[in-house]
Scaffold this active site. Structure first.
Site, PDB file in Angstrom:
ATOM      1  N   HIS A  71     -20.256  85.256  42.941  1.00 41.53           N
ATOM      2  CA  HIS A  71     -19.386  84.620  41.955  1.00 41.53           C
ATOM      3  C   HIS A  71     -18.964  83.229  42.437  1.00 41.53           C
ATOM      4  O   HIS A  71     -18.874  82.284  41.634  1.00 41.53           O
ATOM      5  CB  HIS A  71     -18.165  85.502  41.711  1.00 41.53           C
ATOM      6  CG  HIS A  71     -17.125  84.883  40.860  1.00 41.53           C
ATOM      7  ND1 HIS A  71     -15.904  84.459  41.355  1.00 41.53           N
ATOM      8  CD2 HIS A  71     -17.103  84.587  39.533  1.00 41.53           C
ATOM      9  CE1 HIS A  71     -15.185  83.947  40.377  1.00 41.53           C
ATOM     10  NE2 HIS A  71     -15.875  84.012  39.261  1.00 41.53           N
ATOM     11  N   GLU A  74     -21.686  80.863  41.711  1.00 38.60           N
ATOM     12  CA  GLU A  74     -21.726  80.546  40.274  1.00 38.60           C
ATOM     13  C   GLU A  74     -20.831  79.347  39.972  1.00 38.60           C
ATOM     14  O   GLU A  74     -21.222  78.428  39.236  1.00 38.60           O
ATOM     15  CB  GLU A  74     -21.274  81.763  39.469  1.00 38.60           C
ATOM     16  CG  GLU A  74     -21.142  81.512  37.980  1.00 38.60           C
ATOM     17  CD  GLU A  74     -19.980  82.264  37.363  1.00 38.60           C
ATOM     18  OE1 GLU A  74     -19.156  81.625  36.667  1.00 38.60           O
ATOM     19  OE2 GLU A  74     -19.892  83.483  37.577  1.00 38.60           O
ATOM     20  N   HIS A  75     -19.634  79.330  40.545  1.00 48.76           N
ATOM     21  CA  HIS A  75     -18.727  78.192  40.369  1.00 48.76           C
ATOM     22  C   HIS A  75     -19.322  76.915  40.967  1.00 48.76           C
ATOM     23  O   HIS A  75     -19.244  75.836  40.369  1.00 48.76           O
ATOM     24  CB  HIS A  75     -17.386  78.482  41.041  1.00 48.76           C
ATOM     25  CG  HIS A  75     -16.466  79.326  40.237  1.00 48.76           C
ATOM     26  ND1 HIS A  75     -15.247  78.886  39.785  1.00 48.76           N
ATOM     27  CD2 HIS A  75     -16.584  80.602  39.780  1.00 48.76           C
ATOM     28  CE1 HIS A  75     -14.650  79.845  39.091  1.00 48.76           C
ATOM     29  NE2 HIS A  75     -15.440  80.901  39.088  1.00 48.76           N
ATOM     30  N   GLU A 151      -8.211  82.536  40.457  1.00 48.54           N
ATOM     31  CA  GLU A 151      -8.773  83.401  39.421  1.00 48.54           C
ATOM     32  C   GLU A 151      -8.482  84.866  39.734  1.00 48.54           C
ATOM     33  O   GLU A 151      -8.140  85.648  38.847  1.00 48.54           O
ATOM     34  CB  GLU A 151     -10.282  83.170  39.302  1.00 48.54           C
ATOM     35  CG  GLU A 151     -10.943  83.963  38.195  1.00 48.54           C
ATOM     36  CD  GLU A 151     -12.421  83.658  38.058  1.00 48.54           C
ATOM     37  OE1 GLU A 151     -13.138  84.504  37.485  1.00 48.54           O
ATOM     38  OE2 GLU A 151     -12.864  82.588  38.513  1.00 48.54           O
TER      39      GLU A 151
END
Length: 447
Positions: A71, A74-75, A151
């Site tokens: 993840h 992905e950022h 997040e």
């Protein structure tokens, strides 16, 4: 873009076109010489196209100790490349009237852009650029690590339901990485490094580990030519590791947990069972479980609603959930939210009684036919947007299913019989493979 890449001899093996069950959804597939799969789904009703690139790498492919790196990466893919400045990718998409985003799951990471059909080439140019030309700095790592930690704060740490679900998964999967949250454990996220991100990127972000899904107002042959031009020149990774996962040992003991949090607004009971996934060419068990979930907890006409919300009102809400679209074993889940004055112990007992009653009564044939009709209708409606189309094919191919499996799925669901459902239920409801959890306020007692 990609000026520095030496042109490769382009010999592309075309797979015979595969067409959907109706003329409304023709699907054509190709395989590029470097191993990248290309799936084109034509829909000429609006001059819109969506490009999705799916990598067969998600959080369950991470090595231990670096949870959340899939993840995190992905950022980071929205940072600078050889040809774009940090943040420029999304700025260009927006300037061309489109939208873009990305998401990470246990089994895949996907990136998409939805734009006017005549902007597809620009999207391919930029997406193929960041497949291999990402340029990260220590500053990028520090900045974006703070972003993913925030997040987690917002989506998980500040939400007792999310923290509870995290603990349920961890209890369900004794050995498999599905027991680790996609976003990662906080203490490991805090130490994610540039080396961790680049290692995952170098290992998994290659054309032979990717699927390009283009859906919308396009011509397959034209998509293929663009794919050759932008993705076909990227070398395959010859060292791509085999996708081997740890497997669950035999689950021989039921597990229980309580999660207490002062922020809980509504206590409830959750129950999960280890369940089989959809497998290539073998989707019948998953189809039976899909129908079983609808039958038990798919709304106010479901069996659990009838028994717990209306016949003997011990619950204000009930639900059952199953999604077999995973590479490895998944879960079948149920939730009971008790009525005022009903304890969690009483709600759990009522759930057990309802399940026993269902196993004794069997399938209501009228309800079965109604569910099948609803499933067929939802599948037809899903064809009305390019996003749903791309999601359906990309998420399936990323876990090893085929285009044929996707096309067969509606008919497999329609072929489910009452005997199939009851056999699936008998195989599923093994106490030894279950986890029962109570989400409660920290002032409440457990009885």
């Amino acid at each position: 873009m990609l000026r520095h890449l030496a042109p490769l001899a382009a010999v592309f093996a075309l797979v015979a076109p595969a067409f959907g069950e109706t003329a409304e959804e023709p699907v054509t597939t190709y395989t590029l010489d470097n191993g990248m799969e290309v799936v084109v789904v034509e829909d000429h009703r609006a001059p819109v196209v969506q490009q999705m690139v799916w990598y067969r790498a998600g959080s369950a492919d991470e090595t231990r100790g670096v949870s959340g790196v899939a993840h995190f990466l992905e950022h980071l893919l929205f940072k600078a490349t050889d040809n774009l400045e940090s943040g420029e990718f999304s700025e260009v998409v927006a300037a061309n009237g489109g939208e873009d985003n990305a998401f990470t799951s246990y089994d895949y990471t996907a990136y998409y852009q939805r734009v006017a059909a005549d902007r597809l080439e620009l999207m391919m140019e930029m997406e193929s650029d960041r497949m291999k030309n990402l340029r990260l700095s220590e500053s990028d790592i520090l900045t974006e690590r703070d972003v993913i930690l925030e997040e987690r704060n917002q989506r998980t740490d500040n939400n007792p339901r999310s923290l509870f679900a995290e603990q349920m998964n961890a209890a369900q999967f004794l050995n498999h990485r599905y027991g680790t949250p996609v976003i990662g454990w906080r203490h490991e996220m805090e130490t994610l490094s540039l080396e961790d991100a680049l290692s995952f990127y170098g290992t998994y972000y290659s054309p032979n580990n990717a699927i390009l899904v283009v859906s919308g107002d396009v011509v397959p042959e034209e998509v293929l030519e663009l794919a050759k031009k932008y993705y076909g020149v990227i070398p395959a990774n010859p060292d791509l590791p085999e996708r081997i996962r740890t497997t669950e040992p035999p689950q021989t003991a039921a597990r229980r947990l309580t999660y207490k949090d002062a922020r809980v607004a509504q206590p409830y009971v959750s129950r999960s069972y280890l369940a089989p996934e959809r497998d290539p060419g073998d989707q019948e068990r998953a189809a039976a479980l899909t129908v079983l979930a609808e039958m038990l907890g798919g709304g106010t006409t479901s069996f659990l609603a009838e028994k717990l919300q209306f016949d003997n009102p011990t619950a204000v809400w009930t639900g059952a959930f199953y999604n077999g679209k995973s590479l490895d074993k998944t879960t079948f889940d149920m939730i009971v939210v008790p009525s005022d004055g009903v304890s969690l112990s009483e709600a759990e007992a009522a759930l057990d009684e309802a399940l026993a009653a269902f196993m004794e009564r069997g399938v209501d044939m009228e309800q079965l036919e109604r569910i099948k009709m609803q499933l067929r209708a939802s599948q037809i409606y899903a064809r009305d947007n390019v996003d749903g189309i791309g999601q359906r094919y990309g998420s399936a191919l990323a876990i090893g299913l085929t285009v044929q499996d996707v096309q067969d799925w509606p008919d497999v669901l329609q072929a489910v019989t009452a005997d199939d459902i009851m056999q699936a239920a008998r195989d599923l409801f093994r106490e030894e493979s279950s986890v029962t959890g109570w989400l409660m306020r920290d002032t409440e007692v457990t009885q």
